[in-house]
Write an enzyme that holds these catalytic residues in place. Structure first.
Site, PDB file in Angstrom:
ATOM      1  CB  SER A 161      -0.856  -0.369   1.325  1.00 29.11           C
ATOM      2  OG  SER A 161       0.135   0.427   2.673  1.00 29.11           O
ATOM      3  CE  LYS A 162      -1.772   6.413  -2.735  1.00 34.28           C
ATOM      4  NZ  LYS A 162      -2.573   8.133  -3.016  1.00 34.28           N
TER       5      LYS A 162
END
Length: 467
Positions: free
Chosen positions: A240-241
C-alpha cells in the site's frame, strides 16, 4: 526466433512500483537476449484513461532509463482490428452471438450464488439459433471455449499450471456496442506485435488460461508466459502507499537515483547468488527468468536507502551536484549562483558519503550556500558561549595569516592555536564548526574551510566572534 516482449500499462494512474519492476524485468530480458522491448498503452478504458497518466508512464520509464524499441502502440486506435478478428471467429463458428440481457445475466448470477455455484456464464446462447433472438437486441460476441479437457500453461516462473476447461466460461470478445473487450484486445495485439514472451504479475494468472484458449481459437501459438510474484510490504501485507506503493515520480522527488532504483527493483523477486549491488550492464548480462522466485518480494525502504547510498558514493561529483541542485534550490527558495554551486561541487567528496538520498544531500550541503549571517540550530547556538566567541575572535586573527589556504595549512594553524591556548582540539573545533556551518555535524572542519575559501571562512567566524 527474436525475443520480443512488451510492457503494457493501462493509463488510469501513475506508473507504480510494481509496474516499474515488470517493465524492468521485460527490458532486461529483451536486452539479455538481444531482442525487442515494446511499449503498448492499453487505453481501451476511455473513461478512466488520461493523457496525464500516459505522460507519467512515459516520463517514469525515461527516468528509469528503460528505452523501448519502435513507436508506442496505443491499443484504442486498433479497435477495428480487434473487432475484425472477433467477427472472423464468429464466421468460423469459434464464437457466437449472445442475446442475454443484463437483467437475465444478473438473475443467472443470483441463482448460482444461492445454489453455491461458481459465478460464470452458463452458455445459454452457445448453441441456440440466432433466429430465436429477441427483436431490437444487440448481441455480444462470445468465444466458444472448449468445455471438456484442460488448459495447461507451462509458466517460466510458476511451473506447470493446469485448469479444467469446465471451470472457465465463454468470455465476451465484443460488447453489444461493438467495442472489443480488454481480454480480447490484448491477445490480438500480442499476436500482431509478434510477442514471444509475456512477463507480468501473478495477478494476471487467471486471465492467462482464457487468453490461451483465445490464441488457439485464432490459430496462433501462445507466447511463453512468466508470472512474477507480487510485491508486499516489509510486514508481509499487501503493498500500500504506506509501504511504498507510490508512483515512480515520487521516488525521483524523494531523491533516489535511477540506477539505484533499477538495482533495487531488480532484487525484488530476482536473485543472482548473494549479489546485492548489481550495476545495470551486469544485470543485462546475468538476467534470465530462472532467477525469479515464486514467493512475493518485500519492499523495504531501509534497503532502498542503503542501495541508493552506494550509488551516490559511486556517482561522479559533477553529476551528483547537478541532480542535487533542484532540491537545494527548493530548500533555499531561490536559485544558487555559480559561485555557490562551484563551492558545493568542491565539497561533494566530503558530502556524499554522509547522505542516502539527494534530499539528504541537499540538507547537508545547504551550509555551503547559506547567506550570512548563518542561522544557527539549537545545538550550535549552545556551543557559541561568550567564551567560545572570544576564542573564535583570537583564532580568526591566527587564521588570517594562513597562506596558501588549503587543508594542511589550515589544520596546522588550528592545532597550533589550540596548543597555545592550552585547549583540546575539540574545544576549538566544535565552536568553529558551529560558526562555519550553523550545525554541529558536517564534513571534516578543515575540508569545510578549504572549500569555503579564506574570505568566506573568516567572514563567518567574524559574524559569530563579533568582529
Amino acid at each position: 526466433m527474436t525475443v520480443t516482449v512488451r510492457f503494457a500499462p493501462s493509463p488510469t494512474g501513475f506508473l507504480h512500483i510494481g509496474g516499474a519492476r515488470t517493465a524492468l524485468f521485460n527490458w532486461l530480458f529483451a536486452r539479455h537476449h538481444g531482442g525487442r522491448f515494446l511499449l503498448r498503452i492499453e487505453d481501451t478504458d476511455r473513461q478512466r484513461s488520461t493523457q496525464a497518466a500516459i505522460d507519467a508512464i512515459i516520463d517514469g520509464l525515461k527516468w528509469l532509463g528503460l528505452d523501448w524499441d519502435g513507436d508506442i502502440v496505443f491499443q484504442f486506435v486498433r479497435s477495428a482490428r480487434h473487432a475484425e478478428v472477433a467477427r472472423r471467429l464468429l464466421a468460423e463458428g469459434k464464437a457466437y452471438c449472445c442475446y442475454a440481457s443484463p437483467e437475465e445475466l444478473e438473475q443467472m448470477r443470483a441463482e448460482q450464488k444461492a445454489r453455491g455455484l461458481p459465478l460464470r456464464y452458463d452458455g445459454r446462447w452457445r448453441d441456440r439459433d440466432p433466429r430465436e433472438a429477441p427483436p431490437n437486441v444487440k448481441p455480444v460476441i462470445r468465444l466458444k471455449a472448449p468445455r471438456t479437457g484442460e488448459t495447461v500453461v507451462e509458466d517460466r516462473v510458476q511451473g506447470r499450471i493446469t485448469v479444467a476447461n469446465e471451470q472457465l466460461d465463454d468470455m465476451v470478445l465484443l460488447r453489444a456496442d461493438g467495442t472489443p473487450t480488454y481480454m480480447h484486445s490484448v491477445v490480438v495485439d500480442d499476436i500482431d506485435m509478434g510477442i514471444t514472451h509475456v512477463i507480468r504479475g501473478s495477478d494476471h494468472m487467471t486471465n492467462t488460461f482464457r487468453q490461451v484458449q483465445l490464441y488457439r481459437a485464432i490459430g496462433a501459438e501462445p507466447p511463453q508466459f512468466a508470472h512474477i510474484p507480487l510485491i508486499h510490504g516489509a510486514d508481509g501485507a499487501k503493498l500500500s502507499k504506506r509501504h511504498g506503493a507510490l508512483g515512480v515520480e515520487a521516488y525521483r522527488d524523494m531523491g533516489y537515483l535511477p540506477e539505484a532504483m533499477r538495482n533495487y527493483l531488480l532484487r525484488l523477486g530476482w536473485a543472482h547468488g548473494d549479489d546485492e549491488i548489481i550495476p545495470t550492464d551486469q544485470a543485462v548480462e546475468w538476467f534470465d527468468l530462472g532467477g525469479v522466485g515464486q514467493s512475493p518480494a518485500r519492499f523495504d525502504f531501509a534497503k532502498l536507502d542503503s542501495v541508493n547510498a552506494h550509488y551516490m558514493r559511486e556517482a561522479p561529483d559533477a553529476r551528483l551536484a547537478a541532480l542535487m541542485r533542484p532540491f537545494l534550490e527548493k530548500k533555499r527558495g531561490k536559485p544558487i549562483d555559480p559561485h555557490g554551486f562551484a563551492r558545493v561541487l568542491r565539497g561533494m567528496p566530503g558530502l556524499k558519503p554522509r547522505a542516502q538520498t539527494l534530499v539528504q544531500l541537499a540538507d547537508i550541503a545547504a551550509f555551503y550556500v547559506a547567506d550570512r549571517p548563518l542561522p544557527m540550530d539549537d545545538k550550535a547556538q549552545k556551543l557559541l558561549t561568550p567564551e567560545a566567541k572570544a576564542m573564535l575572535g583570537r583564532l580568526r586573527s591566527r587564521l588570517a595569516g594562513v597562506t596558501p589556504w588549503h587543508e594542511v595549512a589550515i589544520e596546522e594553524a588550528v592545532r597550533g592555536f589550540a596548543e597555545a591556548e592550552k585547549l583540546g582540539l575539540g574545544k576549538v573545533a566544535q565552536p568553529l564548526r558551529a560558526a562555519l556551518t550553523g550545525t554541529t555535524a558536517s564534513p571534516g572542519i578543515f575540508e569545510v574551510m578549504a572549500v569555503l575559501g579564506s574570505e568566506e571562512s573568516l567572514g563567518r567566524i567574524a559574524d559569530q566572534a563579533g568582529g
